[in-house]
Design a protein around this motif. Structure first.
Motif, PDB file in Angstrom:
ATOM      1  N   GLU A 175      -4.330  -2.748 -12.490  1.00 25.33           N
ATOM      2  CA  GLU A 175      -4.198  -1.442 -13.157  1.00 25.33           C
ATOM      3  C   GLU A 175      -3.565  -0.415 -12.215  1.00 25.33           C
ATOM      4  O   GLU A 175      -2.705   0.369 -12.619  1.00 25.33           O
ATOM      5  CB  GLU A 175      -5.562  -0.956 -13.654  1.00 25.33           C
ATOM      6  N   VAL A 176      -3.967  -0.426 -10.961  1.00 25.93           N
ATOM      7  CA  VAL A 176      -3.364   0.479  -9.969  1.00 25.93           C
ATOM      8  C   VAL A 176      -1.869   0.195  -9.864  1.00 25.93           C
ATOM      9  O   VAL A 176      -1.045   1.115  -9.853  1.00 25.93           O
ATOM     10  CB  VAL A 176      -4.055   0.337  -8.593  1.00 25.93           C
ATOM     11  N   VAL A 198      -1.649   6.301  -6.128  1.00 22.50           N
ATOM     12  CA  VAL A 198      -2.651   6.090  -7.179  1.00 22.50           C
ATOM     13  C   VAL A 198      -3.847   5.252  -6.722  1.00 22.50           C
ATOM     14  O   VAL A 198      -4.786   5.066  -7.491  1.00 22.50           O
ATOM     15  CB  VAL A 198      -2.012   5.450  -8.439  1.00 22.50           C
ATOM     16  N   LEU A 199      -3.829   4.762  -5.507  1.00 22.08           N
ATOM     17  CA  LEU A 199      -4.906   3.904  -5.013  1.00 22.08           C
ATOM     18  C   LEU A 199      -6.000   4.753  -4.375  1.00 22.08           C
ATOM     19  O   LEU A 199      -5.742   5.490  -3.429  1.00 22.08           O
ATOM     20  CB  LEU A 199      -4.357   2.901  -3.992  1.00 22.08           C
ATOM     21  N   GLU A 207       8.202   6.689   0.583  1.00 19.52           N
ATOM     22  CA  GLU A 207       7.085   6.221  -0.223  1.00 19.52           C
ATOM     23  C   GLU A 207       5.894   5.793   0.627  1.00 19.52           C
ATOM     24  O   GLU A 207       4.827   5.518   0.102  1.00 19.52           O
ATOM     25  CB  GLU A 207       7.533   5.042  -1.097  1.00 19.52           C
ATOM     26  N   ARG A 208       6.072   5.761   1.905  1.00 22.78           N
ATOM     27  CA  ARG A 208       4.983   5.361   2.789  1.00 22.78           C
ATOM     28  C   ARG A 208       4.119   6.571   3.098  1.00 22.78           C
ATOM     29  O   ARG A 208       4.606   7.678   3.230  1.00 22.78           O
ATOM     30  CB  ARG A 208       5.536   4.788   4.089  1.00 22.78           C
ATOM     31  N   PRO A 209       2.814   6.341   3.241  1.00 26.33           N
ATOM     32  CA  PRO A 209       1.941   7.461   3.616  1.00 26.33           C
ATOM     33  C   PRO A 209       2.347   8.014   4.980  1.00 26.33           C
ATOM     34  O   PRO A 209       2.879   7.300   5.820  1.00 26.33           O
ATOM     35  CB  PRO A 209       0.553   6.824   3.692  1.00 26.33           C
ATOM     36  N   ALA A 210       2.085   9.292   5.170  1.00 27.35           N
ATOM     37  CA  ALA A 210       2.390   9.939   6.450  1.00 27.35           C
ATOM     38  C   ALA A 210       1.575   9.281   7.557  1.00 27.35           C
ATOM     39  O   ALA A 210       0.486   8.751   7.312  1.00 27.35           O
ATOM     40  CB  ALA A 210       2.057  11.426   6.366  1.00 27.35           C
ATOM     41  N   PRO A 211       2.081   9.299   8.803  1.00 24.48           N
ATOM     42  CA  PRO A 211       1.367   8.665   9.919  1.00 24.48           C
ATOM     43  C   PRO A 211      -0.078   9.133  10.064  1.00 24.48           C
ATOM     44  O   PRO A 211      -0.960   8.341  10.366  1.00 24.48           O
ATOM     45  CB  PRO A 211       2.200   9.040  11.143  1.00 24.48           C
ATOM     46  N   ASN A 251       0.828  -1.206   0.000  1.00 20.59           N
ATOM     47  CA  ASN A 251       0.000   0.000   0.000  1.00 20.59           C
ATOM     48  C   ASN A 251       0.860   1.252   0.000  1.00 20.59           C
ATOM     49  O   ASN A 251       0.492   2.261  -0.589  1.00 20.59           O
ATOM     50  CB  ASN A 251      -0.941   0.014   1.196  1.00 20.59           C
ATOM     51  N   ALA A 252       2.017   1.174   0.643  1.00 21.10           N
ATOM     52  CA  ALA A 252       2.931   2.315   0.643  1.00 21.10           C
ATOM     53  C   ALA A 252       3.374   2.643  -0.772  1.00 21.10           C
ATOM     54  O   ALA A 252       3.499   3.804  -1.150  1.00 21.10           O
ATOM     55  CB  ALA A 252       4.148   2.015   1.530  1.00 21.10           C
TER      56      ALA A 252
END
Length: 125
Positions: free
Chosen positions: A76-77, A38-39, A99-103, A32-33
């Motif tokens: 596709e994602v 794009v997700l 590349e990981r989303p912020a906390p 997911n990171a």
């Protein structure tokens, strides 16, 4: 493994499915990171709901169709997420902190994401 997926895997009495879904959920935070740019959450929730409804309605063809649509969407994602990379050189272990989303994004996702869909989550209701 998520509660809904665990229940589906156990209900199916399919140990291969259970192993596969456990593997997916073990690496999901890292993948997911990579995909978070794009997700979009809504299409995935709608797809999960359609899978759930088909299983609930004992509609194997509908379940296969819904899962196939979900798998195609995630493929596709993935393609879009890796468009600017050589995918043969991307390892889950190599996904960097940047590349990981912020906390706060992760916290918000955890508090907003239900374990299983409810009737109110249905796109048809």
């Amino acid at each position: 493994m998520g509660p809904a997926v665990c229940a589906i895997s156990k209900a199916a009495k399919n140990h291969v499915l259970e192993l596969a879904m456990t593997s997916v959920h073990l690496v999901r935070p890292r993948t997911n990171a990579l995909l978070h740019r794009v997700l979009e959450r809504e299409p995935v929730l709608e797809q999960h709901w359609k899978i759930y409804e088909a299983i609930r309605d004992r509609d194997p063809e509908g379940a296969v169709s819904a899962f196939t649509a979900h798998f195609d969407h995630l493929s596709e994602v993935q393609r879009r997420a890796l468009a600017d990379r050589d995918s043969s050189k991307v390892s889950v272990a190599d996904i960097t902190e940047e590349e990981r989303p912020a906390p706060d994004v992760l916290r918000r996702r955890r508090t907003q994401q239900p374990d299983a869909p409810s009737r109110e989550d249905s796109p048809d209701r």
